[in-house]
Design a protein around this motif. Sequence first.
Motif, mmCIF file in Angstrom:
data_model
loop_
_atom_site.group_PDB
_atom_site.id
_atom_site.type_symbol
_atom_site.label_atom_id
_atom_site.label_comp_id
_atom_site.label_asym_id
_atom_site.label_seq_id
_atom_site.Cartn_x
_atom_site.Cartn_y
_atom_site.Cartn_z
ATOM 1 N N THR A 1 63.180 -12.842 -56.975
ATOM 2 C CA THR A 1 62.779 -11.748 -57.672
ATOM 3 C C THR A 1 63.143 -12.634 -58.931
ATOM 4 N N THR A 2 62.372 -12.252 -59.989
ATOM 5 C CA THR A 2 62.594 -12.588 -61.420
ATOM 6 C C THR A 2 63.204 -11.381 -62.320
ATOM 7 N N GLY A 3 64.135 -11.746 -63.206
ATOM 8 C CA GLY A 3 64.925 -10.378 -63.573
ATOM 9 C C GLY A 3 64.229 -10.266 -65.067
ATOM 10 N N LEU B 1 76.276 -21.092 -58.389
ATOM 11 C CA LEU B 1 75.104 -20.508 -58.159
ATOM 12 C C LEU B 1 75.249 -19.212 -58.376
ATOM 13 N N ILE B 2 74.776 -18.587 -59.325
ATOM 14 C CA ILE B 2 74.846 -17.269 -59.933
ATOM 15 C C ILE B 2 73.638 -16.389 -58.959
ATOM 16 N N ASN B 3 74.393 -15.725 -57.937
ATOM 17 C CA ASN B 3 73.513 -14.981 -56.998
ATOM 18 C C ASN B 3 72.789 -13.630 -57.311
ATOM 19 N N SER B 4 73.699 -13.150 -58.230
ATOM 20 C CA SER B 4 73.236 -12.020 -58.914
ATOM 21 C C SER B 4 73.918 -11.765 -60.261
ATOM 22 N N VAL C 1 67.898 -23.633 -54.491
ATOM 23 C CA VAL C 1 68.909 -24.148 -53.454
ATOM 24 C C VAL C 1 68.706 -23.338 -52.199
ATOM 25 N N LEU C 2 68.272 -22.171 -52.320
ATOM 26 C CA LEU C 2 68.357 -21.276 -51.388
ATOM 27 C C LEU C 2 66.970 -21.158 -50.693
ATOM 28 N N ASP C 3 66.029 -21.878 -50.997
ATOM 29 C CA ASP C 3 64.776 -22.043 -50.356
ATOM 30 C C ASP C 3 64.856 -22.115 -48.834
ATOM 31 N N GLY C 4 64.413 -21.574 -47.856
ATOM 32 C CA GLY C 4 64.463 -21.618 -46.553
ATOM 33 C C GLY C 4 65.530 -21.264 -45.885
ATOM 34 N N HIS C 5 66.692 -20.867 -46.700
ATOM 35 C CA HIS C 5 67.985 -20.674 -46.058
ATOM 36 C C HIS C 5 67.946 -19.321 -45.275
ATOM 37 N N LYS C 6 68.731 -19.448 -44.164
ATOM 38 C CA LYS C 6 68.528 -18.092 -43.275
ATOM 39 C C LYS C 6 69.255 -17.168 -43.925
ATOM 40 N N ALA C 7 70.189 -16.915 -45.134
ATOM 41 C CA ALA C 7 70.829 -16.089 -45.677
ATOM 42 C C ALA C 7 69.875 -15.237 -46.420
ATOM 43 N N VAL C 8 68.609 -15.746 -46.865
ATOM 44 C CA VAL C 8 67.650 -15.062 -47.663
ATOM 45 C C VAL C 8 66.375 -14.773 -46.893
ATOM 46 N N TYR D 1 67.529 -13.756 -55.239
ATOM 47 C CA TYR D 1 66.986 -13.352 -53.955
ATOM 48 C C TYR D 1 67.590 -11.923 -53.904
ATOM 49 N N ALA D 2 66.753 -10.905 -53.469
ATOM 50 C CA ALA D 2 67.056 -9.463 -53.270
ATOM 51 C C ALA D 2 66.183 -8.845 -52.279
ATOM 52 N N ASP D 3 66.928 -7.603 -51.491
ATOM 53 C CA ASP D 3 65.875 -7.107 -50.422
ATOM 54 C C ASP D 3 65.092 -6.075 -51.170
ATOM 55 N N GLU D 4 64.625 -5.383 -50.253
ATOM 56 C CA GLU D 4 63.632 -4.184 -51.103
ATOM 57 C C GLU D 4 64.342 -3.027 -51.582
ATOM 58 N N LYS D 5 65.831 -2.734 -51.422
ATOM 59 C CA LYS D 5 66.550 -2.163 -52.033
ATOM 60 C C LYS D 5 67.287 -2.492 -53.267
ATOM 61 N N SER D 6 66.818 -3.906 -53.674
ATOM 62 C CA SER D 6 67.468 -4.535 -54.622
ATOM 63 C C SER D 6 69.073 -5.194 -54.683
ATOM 64 N N ARG D 7 69.266 -5.191 -53.222
ATOM 65 C CA ARG D 7 70.593 -5.741 -52.961
ATOM 66 C C ARG D 7 70.563 -7.097 -52.947
#
Length: 317
Positions: free
Chosen positions: A134-136, A51-54, A121-128, A158-164
């Motif tokens: 976000t789409t690159g 899974l390529i997370n970033s 695969v991360l839909d609904g996961h607590k980690a996100v 998946y990224a937060d408001e600071k693009s992390r």
Amino acid sequence: MKKLFTLLFALCIVSFYTIAQEVSEVPEFKTGRAAGNSLENKLKKSPKKILINSFRINYQILYTDWEGTRAGVYTGKTSAELTVAFEGMAEADYQKITDDLYQVYIANFQSLGYEVLSAEVLDGHKAVKKHSLTTGGQASYAIKDGYIATTPTGFQYYADEKSRPALAGKMRGVDAVVVDINIDVPFMIDSESGASKLATKAVGGVSKVVASPSLRIDGGSDITFVDPAFLAVVKAVMKDEITIGGVFKDEKFKASSAAQTNTSYDLGHITRVYSTDVNTSKVQVAEGDPEKYKKGVAEAVNKLLVAANNHLVSFTK
């Protein structure tokens, strides 16, 4: 047949970008605690899924450096600022390098027998939970000063408001090895000699900045593999940077200023000292070949990514 096509596609892309550019050899990686690895032997139990997370590549387009001295008893303060830009590349050029490298990267994993999963695969996961899907494909100039940050067009993450990106270590229950990629490609480096720096300090009241072109893959670039099931971590930390020669003209850029002596005025019963401050600012352009830049950077980053994948595989055997 599908695997054969994927491999041929990857070879075609790689061959396009490996045209006689002066790129240093395949990097060697640190191991153990020096690299930040943890429970790496557990990767032998990991699934053949990725899974390529970033996936972010940051290209330096503006180099800045500054030096200053304080005012002294007999001299005023000084400051010297150097700004060097690289022209000739459009935003779309940087984006295309990233897009092509991403396709090659996926193809390389598939040729190694891995299934590449999507962010679904991360839909609904607590980690996100605090992250947005976000789409690159939209370049950013705000993530790293002087750099244009790119993510592959159409790549979802998946990224937060600071693009992390979301933290891979918190993705328990995800049946895959999670990959995070953040690569820096600087084109300038501080090149003032040690002797010159010592001389400047000895004289005092002098600010001086010297830099030269040095296109490379920064040693601090981060490629991390995590199996959240075991909290197993492997980092591809290079022992040496990957250098890319033959792109920029060999030259030095300088900015300097020397303090002026304070002027004293005798007013009879009191003497007043006035300082004159000096500031020097230079904006210059580094001469580089855009086509050689594209080919050289693509080849260097591809070398790093393929070597990092092989590094991961070495822990799964």
